[in-house]
Design an enzyme around this catalytic site. Structure first.
Site, PDB file in Angstrom:
ATOM      1  CB  ILE A   1      -0.558  25.335   3.844  1.00 41.10           C
ATOM      2  CG1 ILE A   1      -0.656  26.568   2.925  1.00 41.10           C
ATOM      3  CG2 ILE A   1      -1.946  24.840   4.198  1.00 41.10           C
ATOM      4  CD1 ILE A   1      -1.346  26.266   1.579  1.00 41.10           C
ATOM      5  CB  SER A   2       0.727  30.215   6.664  1.00 45.38           C
ATOM      6  OG  SER A   2       2.055  29.873   6.951  1.00 45.38           O
ATOM      7  CD  GLN A   3      -5.763  31.985  10.164  1.00 43.60           C
ATOM      8  OE1 GLN A   3      -4.929  31.898  11.059  1.00 43.60           O
ATOM      9  NE2 GLN A   3      -6.907  32.636  10.294  1.00 43.60           N
TER      10      GLN A   3
END
Ligand code: SAH
Length: 224
Positions: A72-74
């Site tokens: 999951i992207s930052q």
């Protein structure tokens, strides 16, 4: 304080408003300015997009594993890319490449007219679809497909956001960008060392701007 009832806020106890506010403050410190983007990141329950075992870390500003060798992207990166996508004005029809767990999709869905999202890994796509539907988001079109080809059915797009890095900008995405100021946000380059690009199309003219170095998983060809 009142909270709407129902599944979207499951587990709210362990992810207190204070923890979320700390994340928001960090985003502001790192330069995120758009109040609509900040508000949306405050609203979307990121802990519902990761495995329960990781939920307590959902409001840290880091990428987290979501299975299938993906992350999951930052939050900072999600905010930065969303801000860049919206910078040229309102977006009505947006393509997202790399649905992953659906977190970025949920952020976008509250800020633009419609999100069309493509994911190559079938189980991730299915899970994201279920989550986003449970959150009551109805302005999303899903496709299990190869993002190198875009999502022709709903093109042209006045915004395209790519959540994985190709070595060079895929031609299909340039073609599916609206000629009237369509805006493409894409990380480009070899793994671990990519440049985030903003490409704006005016008819057959594509203007490129560099937004800084980033680190994404690679955009891979074909389905899985
Ligand atoms: N925005 C997502 C980020 C997921 S990581 C989130 O917040 O969770 C990037 C995603 O891009 C992965 O799920 C990966 O499977 C997907 N991906 C990689 N190459 C792709 C391609 N060619 N087409 C569609 N999706 C792709």
């Amino acid at each position: 304080m009142t909270h709407p009832a129902g599944p979207p806020l499951r587990g709210i106890g362990m992810t207190s408003a204070r923890t979320r506010e700390r994340l928001l403050q960090r985003l502001v410190e790192q330069g995120i300015r758009d109040p609509a983007v900040l508000d949306r990141l405050r609203q979307v329950p990121r802990h519902l997009f990761v495995d329960e075992a990781l939920a307590s870390r959902a409001y840290e500003d880091t990428a987290l594993p979501i299975g299938h060798a993906q992350t999951i992207s930052q939050p900072y990166v999600v905010a930065r890319m969303t801000e860049a996508l919206l910078a040229g004005g309102q977006r009505f029809n947006v393509l997202e490449v790399g649905t992953g767990c659906g977190y970025q999709t949920a952020v976008l869905a509250g800020l633009v007219g419609r999100v069309c999202t493509v994911e190559r890994i079938a189980p991730l796509q299915l899970q994201a679809r279920q989550r986003l539907q449970a959150l009551g988001l109805t302005n999303i079109k899903f496709r299990h497909g190869d993002g190198f080809e875009g999502f022709k059915l709903h093109a042209p797009y006045d915004g395209i956001l790519v959540a994985a890095a190709p070595e060079s900008v895929p031609q299909a995405l340039l073609k599916q960008l609206s000629p009237k100021g369509g805006r493409l946000i894409v990380p480009v380059g070899p793994e671990g060392r990519q440049e985030l690009l903003c490409i704006v199309r005016r008819e057959e003219l594509y203007m490129r701007e560099k937004l800084g170095l980033v680190s994404f998983v690679p955009l891979l060809p074909g389905l899985a």
